[in-house]
Design a protein around this motif. Sequence first.
Motif, PDB file in Angstrom:
ATOM      1  N   LYS A  98       5.237   3.763   5.992  1.00 26.54           N
ATOM      2  CA  LYS A  98       6.658   3.846   6.360  1.00 26.54           C
ATOM      3  C   LYS A  98       7.501   2.960   5.440  1.00 26.54           C
ATOM      4  N   GLN A  99       7.007   1.758   5.201  1.00 25.25           N
ATOM      5  CA  GLN A  99       7.760   0.801   4.396  1.00 25.25           C
ATOM      6  C   GLN A  99       7.945   1.276   2.961  1.00 25.25           C
ATOM      7  N   HIS A 100       6.945   1.971   2.426  1.00 23.28           N
ATOM      8  CA  HIS A 100       6.973   2.347   1.006  1.00 23.28           C
ATOM      9  C   HIS A 100       7.116   3.853   0.783  1.00 23.28           C
ATOM     10  N   LEU A 108       0.857  -1.176   0.000  1.00 21.49           N
ATOM     11  CA  LEU A 108       0.000   0.000   0.000  1.00 21.49           C
ATOM     12  C   LEU A 108       0.898   1.232   0.000  1.00 21.49           C
ATOM     13  N   ASP A 109       0.692   2.116  -0.978  1.00 24.65           N
ATOM     14  CA  ASP A 109       1.540   3.300  -1.137  1.00 24.65           C
ATOM     15  C   ASP A 109       0.871   4.606  -0.754  1.00 24.65           C
ATOM     16  N   VAL A 110      -0.424   4.708  -1.038  1.00 26.94           N
ATOM     17  CA  VAL A 110      -1.125   5.990  -0.904  1.00 26.94           C
ATOM     18  C   VAL A 110      -2.453   5.755  -0.202  1.00 26.94           C
ATOM     19  N   THR A 134      -2.713   2.131   8.573  1.00 29.81           N
ATOM     20  CA  THR A 134      -1.912   2.090   7.340  1.00 29.81           C
ATOM     21  C   THR A 134      -0.474   2.556   7.524  1.00 29.81           C
ATOM     22  N   VAL A 135      -0.138   3.113   8.681  1.00 27.30           N
ATOM     23  CA  VAL A 135       1.146   3.818   8.805  1.00 27.30           C
ATOM     24  C   VAL A 135       2.347   2.902   8.604  1.00 27.30           C
ATOM     25  N   ASP A 195       9.953   9.920   5.456  1.00 24.51           N
ATOM     26  CA  ASP A 195       9.689  10.169   4.037  1.00 24.51           C
ATOM     27  C   ASP A 195       8.238   9.893   3.668  1.00 24.51           C
ATOM     28  N   ILE A 196       7.346  10.065   4.643  1.00 26.49           N
ATOM     29  CA  ILE A 196       5.907  10.014   4.375  1.00 26.49           C
ATOM     30  C   ILE A 196       5.421  11.436   4.195  1.00 26.49           C
TER      31      ILE A 196
END
Length: 233
Positions: free
Chosen positions: A128-130, A82-84, A123-124, A174-175
């Motif tokens: 964070k991962q992406h 999940l990116d967005v 979702t955080v 970087d979110i």
Amino acid sequence: MQSLENKVVYITGGSKGIGFGIAKVLLDNGLKVAISARNYEDLQKARQSLGDENVLIIQSDVSKFEDEVKAVEQIVATFGKLDVVVANAGVGKFSPVDEMSLEDWNAMIGTNLTGVFHTLKATVDQLKQHKGYYISIASLAGTNFFAKGAGYNASKFGVVGFTQAAMLDLRSYDIKCTTIMPGSVTSHFANHVPEADGWKIQPADLGEMVVHLLQMNPNVLPSKIEVRPSKTS
């Protein structure tokens, strides 16, 4: 310009109105999209209208954290990541404050404000991962109060403050976090039936705005966007 290739997006309140309009534009731009809503029949109709194999529908009530956790699990199981996130789900019930029911107050705070927190909380880790992007849909009512709007104003003022504080907390990962604050939008919000609303902001306009945000240089962050119709009627 940032690439949209292989991006996965989760939109709450995605079966109608603003959420549906954003989903349609993102699908047209090649993204994979999950939409959620409380009513499963509305979700099925939305999927048929969107007509795209890259759509995942999820029944979720954002006021219930466990629903949002399950929603994220479904998204990752289907798309792998999940990116967005577009936290759009909202309700509006308008009355003088002395006449407002506890049920209406709790519905607005629970969905519009607590739901925004639940969606981010669930979702955080994926964000964070992406190095993802979290977008909340607030309202001009998040800075402009009006009669009979005490509950709605409270919820949307809260969304603006929450998202701006979250932006400061999460940018070290970087979110990116942005809140979009629309004025009058053609939609079914608060049981409105759109008719001659061509002068208003269209849901697709907000979808295009989300695309622009995702494509921006990573060094640039429009953290709060107010958007109005260019004319009044």
